[in-house]
Design a protein around this motif. Sequence first.
Motif, short mmCIF file in Angstrom:
data_model
loop_
_atom_site.label_atom_id
_atom_site.label_comp_id
_atom_site.label_asym_id
_atom_site.label_seq_id
_atom_site.Cartn_x
_atom_site.Cartn_y
_atom_site.Cartn_z
N LYS A 178 0.83 -1.21 0.00
CA LYS A 178 0.00 0.00 0.00
C LYS A 178 0.86 1.26 0.00
O LYS A 178 0.53 2.26 -0.67
N ILE A 192 -6.09 0.19 6.86
CA ILE A 192 -6.51 -1.11 6.34
C ILE A 192 -7.73 -1.57 7.11
O ILE A 192 -7.69 -1.67 8.34
N SER A 193 -8.81 -1.83 6.42
CA SER A 193 -10.00 -2.31 7.11
C SER A 193 -9.83 -3.77 7.51
O SER A 193 -9.01 -4.50 6.93
N GLU A 247 -11.90 -6.17 6.99
CA GLU A 247 -12.35 -7.01 5.88
C GLU A 247 -11.28 -7.08 4.79
O GLU A 247 -11.04 -8.15 4.21
N GLU A 248 -10.66 -5.96 4.50
CA GLU A 248 -9.61 -5.93 3.48
C GLU A 248 -8.46 -6.86 3.88
O GLU A 248 -7.96 -7.63 3.05
N ASP A 265 -9.27 -10.57 3.52
CA ASP A 265 -9.22 -10.96 2.11
C ASP A 265 -7.78 -11.18 1.66
O ASP A 265 -7.48 -12.15 0.95
#
Length: 258
Positions: free
Chosen positions: A139, A164-165, A167-168, A171
């Motif tokens: 990132k 950074i979430s 969920e991200e 994944d």
Amino acid sequence: MNKYIEMFEAAKKDPAKAYKVVKLNVLGLFGGRDYQKFMVLTKSRTGSNLLLSYLNSHPNVYCEGEKFWKLSGRNYKTILQSAYRKQPAYIKAKGFKIFYYHPLDQETCDVWGDLARMEDIRVIHLQRRNVLKSHVSHKIAVANDQWMSTHQGRGATEKKKVYISVEELRDVFEKTESRAEAANTTFKNHKTITVFYEDFVRDPEVYQQILDFLGMDRLPPRTVLKRQNPEKLPDLVENYSELKAAYKDTRWASMFTD
């Protein structure tokens, strides 16, 4: 014509590298294919640029970069033939780097089937145990458009911070695991050495084992590349505490090293 313009621009950025490529191409016209084929199979931000710089410092090894990054309308077979074209007599091992998800501009590509059938190719499977650090590095590289550096990267940390979430990150964790497993399955019939970035940078013997794997003489590596993000994770991730709490009781808890 665009090809030659790109070559000219590349030569201006790195004359030494451009000279080496031209030399290899010219001498390769009179060379052969009596060399060990290999590839570095990996994903972004796993230390592949460092590994390639090490390999290319060896006088008998030549490893190209991401030849299958994007096809841009080209036939993958042509690129593959170019990857293993004739080389000068002093090149004893020739390879390239490819990521699990290449090419980016074609969802499915038969290059993976062709590579799987070429069982004379040796596979250097480069991974990174701490996938969180790898993703943070990715990132930051995307945000700053800087994928390698010749000077230490500490400083201006506020420009590096990423969000950074939960969920991200899940994944990323899951895709990284599944892609590595799929790669192992695809190349199960190939001679393979699995190398982890953390071991590679800590123990000089690991690089020597890679040379052994390729059948090359052991020589100390040389590189001008420096680590780009030496800061600790809490200094680079805005919501580090949130992520650490969310993954506390999961198999990924070990990624959160303060």
